[in-house]
Design an enzyme around this catalytic site. Structure first.
Site, PDB file in Angstrom:
ATOM      1  N   PRO A 251       0.861  -1.204   0.000  1.00 36.20           N
ATOM      2  CA  PRO A 251       0.000   0.000   0.000  1.00 36.20           C
ATOM      3  C   PRO A 251       0.885   1.238   0.000  1.00 36.20           C
ATOM      4  CG  PRO A 251       0.135  -0.920   2.205  1.00 36.20           C
ATOM      5  CD  PRO A 251       0.958  -1.823   1.339  1.00 36.20           C
TER       6      PRO A 251
ATOM      7  N   ASP B 186       6.305   2.495   1.532  1.00 33.42           N
ATOM      8  CA  ASP B 186       5.365   1.487   2.008  1.00 33.42           C
ATOM      9  C   ASP B 186       4.715   2.001   3.289  1.00 33.42           C
ATOM     10  OD1 ASP B 186       4.038  -0.753   3.001  1.00 33.42           O
ATOM     11  OD2 ASP B 186       5.580  -2.151   2.314  1.00 33.42           O
ATOM     12  N   HIS B 187       3.418   2.266   3.229  1.00 34.83           N
ATOM     13  CA  HIS B 187       2.715   2.864   4.365  1.00 34.83           C
ATOM     14  C   HIS B 187       2.559   1.882   5.522  1.00 34.83           C
ATOM     15  CE1 HIS B 187       0.874   6.327   5.983  1.00 34.83           C
ATOM     16  NE2 HIS B 187       0.391   6.818   4.847  1.00 34.83           N
ATOM     17  N   ARG B 188       2.831   0.610   5.300  1.00 37.60           N
ATOM     18  CA  ARG B 188       2.781  -0.355   6.400  1.00 37.60           C
ATOM     19  C   ARG B 188       3.975  -0.188   7.334  1.00 37.60           C
ATOM     20  NH1 ARG B 188       2.622  -5.773   2.987  1.00 37.60           N
ATOM     21  NH2 ARG B 188       4.315  -4.602   2.020  1.00 37.60           N
ATOM     22  N   VAL B 189       5.073   0.336   6.793  1.00 37.14           N
ATOM     23  CA  VAL B 189       6.319   0.411   7.555  1.00 37.14           C
ATOM     24  C   VAL B 189       6.525   1.791   8.171  1.00 37.14           C
ATOM     25  CG1 VAL B 189       8.828   0.221   7.380  1.00 37.14           C
ATOM     26  CG2 VAL B 189       7.368  -1.389   6.155  1.00 37.14           C
TER      27      VAL B 189
END
Length: 529
Positions: free
Chosen positions: A319, A499-502
């Protein structure tokens, strides 16, 4: 006689295009001799053999797509005609490769010594010794741990080889108990560990991508170990079952025999899931759109397949978010001009703009280390953010064969001038087709200068499994406010995809602003680097 399968190519790749054979049937080869050149992982790679002997068969034609774990070359002990005939008849009777090839795959994938009874043909002691100690060649992801743990390869004595081959013969004759093995050397079959239930992470990933439960599969390997062939067989079976179910319910009013034709088509589709590179179509070509005539059909090369796989996975799994900022490049261009003049006087080389940008990027990553990580899957199905001691900096480079991303290892240790030297070296090797697969993998952050193509800006795709990539567009003359007055300045757009998860926008924005500040006032920035 031993069959060497196409080894694991690393980075999740499952196939390669055969560019050329470097040996011919009847040639005598030695351990670690290059036998074929394949294209994968965005480069041409020579595949060395872990076996010595006489080449009896080459599996595959030039231009054909080869699959990992499928036969690449068959080798027999030099002058051993009896072993050739016996091995050939054995392979014809059971439809599989010999025990030697299986044990080698167990060893390279599971990281263990082959189980008792998996020793190669007793008539070929040299091949058996090579198998137990391994080639030590890890160019494209295979080779045993023995060569890593010792500066020299350990070889078994003639007596220990005789005991091991005798144990193998006893095991072949009795299915009730394994034959005893000597305990004189740690690398013999007597100290073998049992292979894990799944032979490699590649197999686990393949099952996960096709929604297959590993618990529901029966492994054909030693001690029930699940091999890649088992997962592929389950996938093919599932595809055929689905096709048969769809074909069993033909549309109302269908002509007689339509259901049979649909079944044949489904079976053909399932059986042709691995087209070769030389084929241009399977069956009738679809009609051309709008009455246009088809001029040519070009199969995707191994390089384009590798690029497509990586980029598709990035878009599917990450994402990503994007942040951009316009930057006044006037001062950094002036600095480079001064460095170039000085370099001409000194007989040295001035760092390129990409090298200066990379130096500032590395400084920014030291302040925002979350952007130089990787998000990886664990064996338990969870995910981990992996932090590293240093940065392997990748940079996009266009070559005649396509786009590649060479990687500078421990780039944080290099000055701007040293970075320029590494960039020039790797780009030169990539354009000549001589760059190794190792130098195209392992990156933790990537820089992309798409401004050289005349692009003002872009939204770069993250190089999976990295979590960030920085891009810079072309430099243009633009009106810019300087000390409250308008002036013509050299301006470019910096873009970061992350990466918006990280990490969140604060991290990405802070990193981007730091790099932009360095470019706008490079002299002050370099004083602190």
């Amino acid at each position: 006689m031993t069959t060497f399968n196409l080894p694991d190519l690393g980075e999740g790749l499952t196939e390669a295009t055969l560019l050329s054979w470097l040996v011919a049937e009847g040639d005598v080869i030695v351990v670690d001799q290059p036998i074929a050149e394949v294209e994968t992982a965005k480069s041409a790679i020579e595949v060395p053999t872990p076996y010595a002997g006489v080449v009896t068969k080459l599996h595959g034609a030039v231009g054909e797509t080869l699959i990992v774990d499928e036969p690449l070359i068959t080798v027999a002990a030099e002058g051993d005609a009896d072993s050739k005939s016996s091995a050939g008849s054995g392979a014809a009777s059971n439809g599989t490769t010999d025990a030697g090839a299986l044990s080698y795959r167990e060893e390279e994938r599971a990281g263990t010594v082959p189980a008792t009874g998996s020793v190669t043909d007793p008539a070929a002691p040299d091949a058996a010794a090579a198998e137990e100690e391994g080639s030590g060649n890890v160019l494209i992801g295979y080779g045993t741990s023995t060569a890593k743990s010792s500066g020299r390869r350990r070889r078994r004595s003639g007596a220990s080889r005789q005991v091991a081959t005798g144990g193998a013969a006893a095991a072949a004759g009795s299915s009730s108990a394994p034959a005893p093995a000597p305990d004189s050397a740690p690398s013999t079959a007597g100290s073998a560990q049992k292979a894990p239930r799944v032979s490699s992470p590649l197999v686990r990933r393949l099952a996960r991508e096709h929604s297959l439960s590993l618990n529901a599969l029966t492994g054909s390997g030693p001690d029930g170990m699940i091999l890649r062939a088992d997962v592929l067989a389950a996938i093919d079976s599932s595809t055929q079952t689905t096709g048969a179910q769809e074909a069993s319910a033909p549309a109302e009013g269908a002509a007689p025999g339509a259901d049979a034709a649909a079944s044949d088509a489904a079976h053909s589709s399932a059986g042709s899931s691995r087209p070769t590179a030389g084929s241009t179509s399977t069956g009738a070509n679809p009609p051309a759109p709008g009455g246009l005539e088809v001029r040519e059909r070009v199969p995707m090369s191994g390089m384009r397949k590798a690029v497509a796989t990586t980029l598709t996975r990035s878009r599917r799994e990450i994402p990503e978010a994007t942040v951009w900022q316009d930057v006044d490049m006037t001062e950094v261009l002036a600095l480079r001009a001064r460095l170039k003049v000085q370099a001409e006087k000194d007989g040295t080389t001035a760092p390129s703009l990409l090298a200066l940008l990379s130096r500032f990027v590395l400084a920014g990553l030291s302040r925002y280390p979350d952007l130089a990580t990787r998000l990886e899957d664990t064996a338990a199905g969870a995910q981990e953010i992996v932090h590293y001691d240093g940065v392997n900096l990748g940079f996009a480079a266009q070559t005649p064969a396509g786009l590649v991303v060479p990687v500078i290892r421990h780039a944080e240790r290099l000055s701007a001038r040293a970075l320029h030297g590494e960039i020039s070296r790797l780009v030169g090797e990539a354009r000549e087709g001589k760059i190794s697969g190792k130098e195209l993998t392992g990156g933790t952050f990537t820089v992309n200068n798409y401004g050289v193509f005349g692009s003002d800006g872009a939204t770069p795709i993250i190089n999976h499994p990295e979590v960030g990539i920085l891009g810079i567009g072309r430099i243009l003359d633009r009106a810019w406010a300087v000390d409250g007055e308008l002036a013509v300045r050299k301006v470019a757009t910096l873009t970061i995809a992350f990466d918006h998860r990280v990490c969140d926008g604060g991290t990405a924005g802070g990193f981007l602003n730091f790099v932009a500040t360095c470019l706008e006032d490079p002299s002050s920035a370099l004083a602190d680097l």
